[in-house]
Design a protein around this motif. Sequence first.
Motif, PDB file in Angstrom:
ATOM      1  N   ARG A 181     -20.652 -65.342   5.086  1.00 48.73           N
ATOM      2  CA  ARG A 181     -19.561 -64.972   4.166  1.00 48.73           C
ATOM      3  C   ARG A 181     -18.498 -64.170   4.905  1.00 48.73           C
ATOM      4  NH1 ARG A 181     -19.460 -65.494  -1.015  1.00 48.73           N
ATOM      5  NH2 ARG A 181     -18.625 -63.446  -1.504  1.00 48.73           N
ATOM      6  N   MET A 182     -18.908 -63.274   5.766  1.00 48.17           N
ATOM      7  CA  MET A 182     -17.936 -62.459   6.504  1.00 48.17           C
ATOM      8  C   MET A 182     -17.112 -63.315   7.462  1.00 48.17           C
ATOM      9  SD  MET A 182     -18.108 -59.539   5.184  1.00 48.17           S
ATOM     10  CE  MET A 182     -17.059 -58.616   6.286  1.00 48.17           C
ATOM     11  N   ARG A 183     -17.737 -64.342   8.051  1.00 48.62           N
ATOM     12  CA  ARG A 183     -17.008 -65.232   8.961  1.00 48.62           C
ATOM     13  C   ARG A 183     -15.923 -66.022   8.238  1.00 48.62           C
ATOM     14  NH1 ARG A 183     -21.880 -67.426  10.903  1.00 48.62           N
ATOM     15  NH2 ARG A 183     -22.772 -65.888  12.253  1.00 48.62           N
ATOM     16  N   SER A 184     -16.078 -66.200   6.935  1.00 52.32           N
ATOM     17  CA  SER A 184     -15.083 -66.968   6.179  1.00 52.32           C
ATOM     18  C   SER A 184     -13.826 -66.152   5.890  1.00 52.32           C
ATOM     19  CB  SER A 184     -15.686 -67.482   4.869  1.00 52.32           C
ATOM     20  OG  SER A 184     -15.838 -66.427   3.937  1.00 52.32           O
ATOM     21  N   LEU A 185     -13.851 -64.861   6.190  1.00 50.00           N
ATOM     22  CA  LEU A 185     -12.693 -63.995   5.955  1.00 50.00           C
ATOM     23  C   LEU A 185     -11.750 -64.000   7.153  1.00 50.00           C
ATOM     24  CD1 LEU A 185     -14.456 -60.846   4.480  1.00 50.00           C
ATOM     25  CD2 LEU A 185     -12.993 -62.436   3.234  1.00 50.00           C
ATOM     26  N   THR A 186     -10.477 -63.841   6.865  1.00 52.21           N
ATOM     27  CA  THR A 186      -9.517 -63.636   7.949  1.00 52.21           C
ATOM     28  C   THR A 186      -9.678 -62.207   8.461  1.00 52.21           C
ATOM     29  OG1 THR A 186      -7.789 -62.796   6.483  1.00 52.21           O
ATOM     30  CG2 THR A 186      -7.849 -65.206   6.847  1.00 52.21           C
ATOM     31  N   ALA A 187      -9.148 -61.930   9.635  1.00 51.82           N
ATOM     32  CA  ALA A 187      -9.240 -60.574  10.202  1.00 51.82           C
ATOM     33  C   ALA A 187      -8.555 -59.562   9.285  1.00 51.82           C
ATOM     34  CB  ALA A 187      -8.624 -60.549  11.597  1.00 51.82           C
ATOM     35  N   SER A 188      -7.415 -59.936   8.708  1.00 49.18           N
ATOM     36  CA  SER A 188      -6.696 -58.988   7.851  1.00 49.18           C
ATOM     37  C   SER A 188      -7.445 -58.746   6.540  1.00 49.18           C
ATOM     38  CB  SER A 188      -5.264 -59.463   7.586  1.00 49.18           C
ATOM     39  OG  SER A 188      -5.267 -60.703   6.923  1.00 49.18           O
ATOM     40  N   ASP A 189      -8.128 -59.772   5.994  1.00 45.68           N
ATOM     41  CA  ASP A 189      -8.926 -59.560   4.784  1.00 45.68           C
ATOM     42  C   ASP A 189     -10.162 -58.710   5.085  1.00 45.68           C
ATOM     43  OD1 ASP A 189      -7.244 -60.839   3.039  1.00 45.68           O
ATOM     44  OD2 ASP A 189      -8.322 -62.752   3.074  1.00 45.68           O
ATOM     45  N   THR A 190     -10.747 -58.900   6.264  1.00 47.23           N
ATOM     46  CA  THR A 190     -11.878 -58.061   6.673  1.00 47.23           C
ATOM     47  C   THR A 190     -11.448 -56.603   6.743  1.00 47.23           C
ATOM     48  OG1 THR A 190     -12.850 -59.876   7.937  1.00 47.23           O
ATOM     49  CG2 THR A 190     -13.602 -57.661   8.480  1.00 47.23           C
ATOM     50  N   GLU A 191     -10.297 -56.359   7.355  1.00 45.81           N
ATOM     51  CA  GLU A 191      -9.773 -54.986   7.451  1.00 45.81           C
ATOM     52  C   GLU A 191      -9.497 -54.414   6.067  1.00 45.81           C
ATOM     53  OE1 GLU A 191      -6.075 -52.511   9.468  1.00 45.81           O
ATOM     54  OE2 GLU A 191      -6.262 -54.660   9.836  1.00 45.81           O
ATOM     55  N   LEU A 192      -8.929 -55.227   5.190  1.00 46.16           N
ATOM     56  CA  LEU A 192      -8.638 -54.790   3.822  1.00 46.16           C
ATOM     57  C   LEU A 192      -9.921 -54.386   3.097  1.00 46.16           C
ATOM     58  CD1 LEU A 192      -6.630 -54.500   1.442  1.00 46.16           C
ATOM     59  CD2 LEU A 192      -7.000 -56.934   0.981  1.00 46.16           C
ATOM     60  N   LEU A 193     -10.957 -55.203   3.198  1.00 47.00           N
ATOM     61  CA  LEU A 193     -12.227 -54.881   2.541  1.00 47.00           C
ATOM     62  C   LEU A 193     -12.894 -53.649   3.154  1.00 47.00           C
ATOM     63  CD1 LEU A 193     -13.735 -58.425   1.918  1.00 47.00           C
ATOM     64  CD2 LEU A 193     -12.849 -56.831   0.215  1.00 47.00           C
ATOM     65  N   GLN A 194     -12.770 -53.486   4.475  1.00 50.47           N
ATOM     66  CA  GLN A 194     -13.335 -52.297   5.116  1.00 50.47           C
ATOM     67  C   GLN A 194     -12.659 -51.039   4.592  1.00 50.47           C
ATOM     68  OE1 GLN A 194     -12.788 -53.404   9.218  1.00 50.47           O
ATOM     69  NE2 GLN A 194     -14.875 -54.194   9.407  1.00 50.47           N
ATOM     70  N   CYS A 195     -11.343 -51.086   4.455  1.00 50.18           N
ATOM     71  CA  CYS A 195     -10.616 -49.925   3.911  1.00 50.18           C
ATOM     72  C   CYS A 195     -11.025 -49.658   2.468  1.00 50.18           C
ATOM     73  CB  CYS A 195      -9.105 -50.147   3.995  1.00 50.18           C
ATOM     74  SG  CYS A 195      -8.468 -50.123   5.671  1.00 50.18           S
ATOM     75  N   ALA A 196     -11.211 -50.721   1.681  1.00 52.79           N
ATOM     76  CA  ALA A 196     -11.618 -50.552   0.282  1.00 52.79           C
ATOM     77  C   ALA A 196     -13.015 -49.957   0.185  1.00 52.79           C
ATOM     78  CB  ALA A 196     -11.550 -51.900  -0.443  1.00 52.79           C
ATOM     79  N   THR A 197     -13.938 -50.368   1.069  1.00 58.27           N
ATOM     80  CA  THR A 197     -15.312 -49.857   0.984  1.00 58.27           C
ATOM     81  C   THR A 197     -15.397 -48.381   1.341  1.00 58.27           C
ATOM     82  OG1 THR A 197     -15.826 -50.600   3.236  1.00 58.27           O
ATOM     83  CG2 THR A 197     -16.414 -52.074   1.436  1.00 58.27           C
ATOM     84  N   VAL A 198     -14.487 -47.912   2.179  1.00 63.00           N
ATOM     85  CA  VAL A 198     -14.480 -46.485   2.512  1.00 63.00           C
ATOM     86  C   VAL A 198     -14.204 -45.667   1.256  1.00 63.00           C
ATOM     87  CG1 VAL A 198     -13.236 -44.693   3.780  1.00 63.00           C
ATOM     88  CG2 VAL A 198     -13.880 -46.805   4.929  1.00 63.00           C
ATOM     89  N   GLN A 199     -13.350 -46.209   0.371  1.00 62.69           N
ATOM     90  CA  GLN A 199     -13.035 -45.506  -0.876  1.00 62.69           C
ATOM     91  C   GLN A 199     -14.155 -45.604  -1.893  1.00 62.69           C
ATOM     92  OE1 GLN A 199      -9.137 -45.671  -2.703  1.00 62.69           O
ATOM     93  NE2 GLN A 199      -8.439 -46.883  -0.972  1.00 62.69           N
ATOM     94  N   GLY A 200     -14.981 -46.630  -1.807  1.00 60.33           N
ATOM     95  CA  GLY A 200     -16.092 -46.799  -2.737  1.00 60.33           C
ATOM     96  C   GLY A 200     -15.831 -47.907  -3.737  1.00 60.33           C
ATOM     97  N   ILE A 201     -16.761 -48.070  -4.677  1.00 62.93           N
ATOM     98  CA  ILE A 201     -16.691 -49.160  -5.650  1.00 62.93           C
ATOM     99  C   ILE A 201     -15.431 -49.056  -6.500  1.00 62.93           C
ATOM    100  CG2 ILE A 201     -17.808 -50.157  -7.692  1.00 62.93           C
ATOM    101  CD1 ILE A 201     -20.482 -49.394  -6.417  1.00 62.93           C
ATOM    102  N   GLU A 202     -15.101 -47.863  -6.949  1.00 64.54           N
ATOM    103  CA  GLU A 202     -13.928 -47.663  -7.802  1.00 64.54           C
ATOM    104  C   GLU A 202     -12.721 -47.276  -6.956  1.00 64.54           C
ATOM    105  OE1 GLU A 202     -13.855 -48.128 -11.147  1.00 64.54           O
ATOM    106  OE2 GLU A 202     -15.945 -48.774 -11.059  1.00 64.54           O
ATOM    107  N   PHE A 203     -12.340 -48.156  -6.016  1.00 67.43           N
ATOM    108  CA  PHE A 203     -11.228 -47.799  -5.143  1.00 67.43           C
ATOM    109  C   PHE A 203      -9.899 -47.874  -5.882  1.00 67.43           C
ATOM    110  CE2 PHE A 203     -11.694 -52.352  -4.452  1.00 67.43           C
ATOM    111  CZ  PHE A 203     -10.384 -52.795  -4.537  1.00 67.43           C
ATOM    112  N   ASN A 204      -8.931 -47.138  -5.384  1.00 68.51           N
ATOM    113  CA  ASN A 204      -7.604 -47.051  -5.980  1.00 68.51           C
ATOM    114  C   ASN A 204      -6.667 -47.947  -5.182  1.00 68.51           C
ATOM    115  OD1 ASN A 204      -4.849 -46.076  -6.245  1.00 68.51           O
ATOM    116  ND2 ASN A 204      -5.735 -44.356  -7.395  1.00 68.51           N
TER     117      ASN A 204
END
Length: 199
Positions: free
Chosen positions: A149-172
Amino acid sequence: MLFRSILFLGDAQLADSSTTNLLFYLHRQVTQNRILVVVAYRTDEALAANDGKGHEIITVKNEIFRYSAGREILVQPLTAAALRSLAESIAPALAKDTGFDRWLHDKSNGNPFIAISLIHTADTMGAHDDASRALMPIPEDIGRLIQNRMRSLTASDTELLQCATVQGIEFNSFVLGRITMIKTLELMARLKGLERRNF
């Protein structure tokens, strides 16, 4: 008993030595410092790790039990009926095929994470019969499923999700936009696209 701190570790069958060493250390601190440590792992994968010798998490668990400092709660795989209900809620058209029920149960072994992935993949591919399902890629385990599943992501989408996970489930999304420097409309469109792909 009230706990001052709660630590949750998921997928511990994938944990490295540092993490298992931390758990071993923590088990001595738990009672005097009122810390609740919840560890989730897949028994079959943990036992099969290291060429059948077992993952370190099993050794740590046994050591914790030796000191009567822990308790195990086994979570059983989903039944065929539960898998059918899950399939009906995600892809009603697939759930009408009784062959799909049998196939889903056989391929997922009742693992909800794998079952959900298989349901989405079958629905996306239009795999409404045994012949088309035979062409579907089947993950060997959770680790490979996540990697695929992670391989199906673009590099920019991977970075976006990594930033979102740092904020947690209820990210802003406002904060996420500031961190990633993505304009609001583009950010919302990308997040919607990732949600449609079940990320």
